[in-house]
Design a protein around this motif. Sequence first.
Motif, PDB file in Angstrom:
ATOM      1  N   LEU A  36      36.370  33.162  37.702  1.00 38.82           N
ATOM      2  CA  LEU A  36      36.565  32.388  36.485  1.00 38.82           C
ATOM      3  C   LEU A  36      36.846  33.254  35.257  1.00 38.82           C
ATOM      4  CD1 LEU A  36      33.747  29.695  36.892  1.00 38.82           C
ATOM      5  CD2 LEU A  36      36.217  29.301  37.010  1.00 38.82           C
ATOM      6  N   THR A  37      36.362  34.483  35.258  1.00 33.38           N
ATOM      7  CA  THR A  37      36.455  35.318  34.051  1.00 33.38           C
ATOM      8  C   THR A  37      37.453  36.464  34.154  1.00 33.38           C
ATOM      9  OG1 THR A  37      34.597  36.702  34.806  1.00 33.38           O
ATOM     10  CG2 THR A  37      34.069  34.806  33.404  1.00 33.38           C
ATOM     11  N   GLU A  38      37.915  36.798  35.350  1.00 34.67           N
ATOM     12  CA  GLU A  38      38.805  37.949  35.514  1.00 34.67           C
ATOM     13  C   GLU A  38      40.113  37.552  36.188  1.00 34.67           C
ATOM     14  OE1 GLU A  38      37.936  40.575  34.075  1.00 34.67           O
ATOM     15  OE2 GLU A  38      35.789  40.250  33.808  1.00 34.67           O
ATOM     16  N   ASP A  39      41.178  38.246  35.808  1.00 28.89           N
ATOM     17  CA  ASP A  39      42.482  38.072  36.457  1.00 28.89           C
ATOM     18  C   ASP A  39      42.653  39.212  37.458  1.00 28.89           C
ATOM     19  OD1 ASP A  39      45.026  37.559  37.257  1.00 28.89           O
ATOM     20  OD2 ASP A  39      45.967  37.806  35.286  1.00 28.89           O
ATOM     21  N   LEU A  40      42.374  38.932  38.726  1.00 26.98           N
ATOM     22  CA  LEU A  40      42.376  39.971  39.753  1.00 26.98           C
ATOM     23  C   LEU A  40      43.776  40.526  40.017  1.00 26.98           C
ATOM     24  CD1 LEU A  40      39.873  38.404  42.345  1.00 26.98           C
ATOM     25  CD2 LEU A  40      39.406  39.873  40.365  1.00 26.98           C
ATOM     26  N   ARG A  41      44.793  39.813  39.601  1.00 32.25           N
ATOM     27  CA  ARG A  41      46.162  40.273  39.844  1.00 32.25           C
ATOM     28  C   ARG A  41      46.503  41.505  39.010  1.00 32.25           C
ATOM     29  NH1 ARG A  41      49.027  34.666  38.520  1.00 32.25           N
ATOM     30  NH2 ARG A  41      47.482  34.920  36.830  1.00 32.25           N
ATOM     31  N   THR A  42      45.777  41.722  37.928  1.00 32.14           N
ATOM     32  CA  THR A  42      46.064  42.870  37.067  1.00 32.14           C
ATOM     33  C   THR A  42      45.420  44.162  37.572  1.00 32.14           C
ATOM     34  OG1 THR A  42      44.123  42.420  35.669  1.00 32.14           O
ATOM     35  CG2 THR A  42      46.204  41.322  35.080  1.00 32.14           C
ATOM     36  N   LEU A  43      44.541  44.065  38.549  1.00 31.68           N
ATOM     37  CA  LEU A  43      43.846  45.246  39.060  1.00 31.68           C
ATOM     38  C   LEU A  43      44.742  46.015  40.019  1.00 31.68           C
ATOM     39  CD1 LEU A  43      40.361  43.618  39.772  1.00 31.68           C
ATOM     40  CD2 LEU A  43      41.171  44.721  37.672  1.00 31.68           C
ATOM     41  N   GLN A  44      44.828  47.320  39.817  1.00 30.62           N
ATOM     42  CA  GLN A  44      45.675  48.165  40.645  1.00 30.62           C
ATOM     43  C   GLN A  44      44.871  49.353  41.170  1.00 30.62           C
ATOM     44  OE1 GLN A  44      48.995  49.159  38.096  1.00 30.62           O
ATOM     45  NE2 GLN A  44      49.988  47.182  38.419  1.00 30.62           N
ATOM     46  N   PRO A  45      44.133  49.159  42.265  1.00 30.16           N
ATOM     47  CA  PRO A  45      43.306  50.252  42.796  1.00 30.16           C
ATOM     48  C   PRO A  45      44.150  51.302  43.517  1.00 30.16           C
ATOM     49  CG  PRO A  45      43.170  48.322  44.213  1.00 30.16           C
ATOM     50  CD  PRO A  45      43.975  47.916  43.028  1.00 30.16           C
ATOM     51  N   ASP A  46      43.794  52.570  43.297  1.00 30.04           N
ATOM     52  CA  ASP A  46      44.409  53.635  44.069  1.00 30.04           C
ATOM     53  C   ASP A  46      43.361  54.203  45.027  1.00 30.04           C
ATOM     54  OD1 ASP A  46      42.725  55.262  42.526  1.00 30.04           O
ATOM     55  OD2 ASP A  46      44.316  55.745  41.107  1.00 30.04           O
ATOM     56  N   ARG A 105      32.128  55.379  35.562  1.00 30.87           N
ATOM     57  CA  ARG A 105      33.118  55.941  34.652  1.00 30.87           C
ATOM     58  C   ARG A 105      34.484  56.135  35.313  1.00 30.87           C
ATOM     59  NH1 ARG A 105      31.625  58.299  29.739  1.00 30.87           N
ATOM     60  NH2 ARG A 105      29.807  57.144  28.962  1.00 30.87           N
ATOM     61  N   PHE A 106      34.488  56.269  36.633  1.00 33.23           N
ATOM     62  CA  PHE A 106      35.737  56.529  37.356  1.00 33.23           C
ATOM     63  C   PHE A 106      36.355  55.262  37.958  1.00 33.23           C
ATOM     64  CE2 PHE A 106      33.279  60.507  37.618  1.00 33.23           C
ATOM     65  CZ  PHE A 106      34.192  61.381  37.035  1.00 33.23           C
ATOM     66  N   ILE A 107      35.778  54.090  37.630  1.00 33.39           N
ATOM     67  CA  ILE A 107      36.303  52.823  38.158  1.00 33.39           C
ATOM     68  C   ILE A 107      36.751  51.966  36.972  1.00 33.39           C
ATOM     69  CG2 ILE A 107      35.852  50.817  39.606  1.00 33.39           C
ATOM     70  CD1 ILE A 107      33.549  52.340  40.875  1.00 33.39           C
ATOM     71  N   PRO A 108      38.054  51.889  36.708  1.00 32.43           N
ATOM     72  CA  PRO A 108      38.552  51.155  35.527  1.00 32.43           C
ATOM     73  C   PRO A 108      38.657  49.651  35.753  1.00 32.43           C
ATOM     74  CG  PRO A 108      40.395  52.119  36.702  1.00 32.43           C
ATOM     75  CD  PRO A 108      39.143  52.543  37.447  1.00 32.43           C
ATOM     76  N   PHE A 109      37.605  49.076  36.341  1.00 29.51           N
ATOM     77  CA  PHE A 109      37.577  47.643  36.610  1.00 29.51           C
ATOM     78  C   PHE A 109      36.430  47.005  35.824  1.00 29.51           C
ATOM     79  CE2 PHE A 109      39.490  48.100  41.166  1.00 29.51           C
ATOM     80  CZ  PHE A 109      40.717  48.410  40.587  1.00 29.51           C
ATOM     81  N   PRO A 110      36.477  45.690  35.595  1.00 28.35           N
ATOM     82  CA  PRO A 110      35.360  45.005  34.925  1.00 28.35           C
ATOM     83  C   PRO A 110      34.056  45.155  35.723  1.00 28.35           C
ATOM     84  CG  PRO A 110      37.310  43.603  35.018  1.00 28.35           C
ATOM     85  CD  PRO A 110      37.602  44.776  35.876  1.00 28.35           C
ATOM     86  N   SER A 111      32.953  45.183  35.009  1.00 32.29           N
ATOM     87  CA  SER A 111      31.645  45.372  35.659  1.00 32.29           C
ATOM     88  C   SER A 111      31.342  44.274  36.672  1.00 32.29           C
ATOM     89  CB  SER A 111      30.539  45.407  34.599  1.00 32.29           C
ATOM     90  OG  SER A 111      30.709  46.504  33.739  1.00 32.29           O
TER      91      SER A 111
END
Length: 290
Positions: A199-209, A28-34
């Motif tokens: 193939l399914t995710e755009d990793l550039r949009t991920l912004q981990p803090d 719940r605390f990780i806003p990334f794709p599964s």
Amino acid sequence: MKVYTMTQDKMKLTISMVIFGTIGIVRRFIPFPSSMIAMVRGFVGAAFLLGVLFFRKEEVSWPNLKKNLWKLCLSGALIGANWICLFEAYRYTSVSVATICYYMAPVFVMLAAPLILHEKMTLRKSVCSAAALFGMVLVSGVCETGLSGMKGILFGLSAAIMYACVVLLNQFIKDLTAYERTLVQLLMAATAVTPYVLLTEDLRTLQPDAFIILMLLIAGIIHTGFAYTLYFGSMNRIPAQTVALFSYIDPVVAVILSVLVLRERMSTLAAFGVFLVIGAMVVSELSGKK
């Protein structure tokens, strides 16, 4: 001594299932794709185990590793494929339907164990397995939501078949420590998931803090490296049917925590399902004399 060792292994298996059941809270605390989380937890878990081997100064048994290599690689790849199919099941059908399809895996193990592992299927095991499965149906909420999304159902059942294959295949992996077998399997699982993620995710949009990174480390170290070490380190000394039945601890813990921690509603049917699953496991593991 044999009974004591079996009890220890069952305790390790139980602890691993409880840990698996808590990953939903961390998720719940990780806003990334599964799929992204699965890939990261696989590599982080493997790196953690590599560090454990290094600091414990344990030498890898290369002859035994080589002897079991194809089984380790195959089971690891099946774990990765299992993750992918489960992600797709969640994508094409409801969570409740995907869950109940996925937890057909213990049933598949129960049915295959007498044929592949020559384990005896007792009447009590059969009844307890049926009760646990029925309880899982109630826990999933599928009675309220109904079945929908045939494509998702097929993905869920595919994930279940792969999970069952992992349980059965691990019964044939011998003479390796829990760290050795888990390290290879996690590496293979993460490697199998990587092309799917790219193939399914755009990793550039991920912004981990910093907080998200901490949650990813917890998922990788506790819920993957540590939990899978307990899981794989115990299951080859426990009958596959028992491993299958104990697998129901995972979703039950997840449902209970969702009510207690996340304040999600539990229906009366779901509560009865939890009671059925736990009761089935307890009755199944009691000896005839007890």
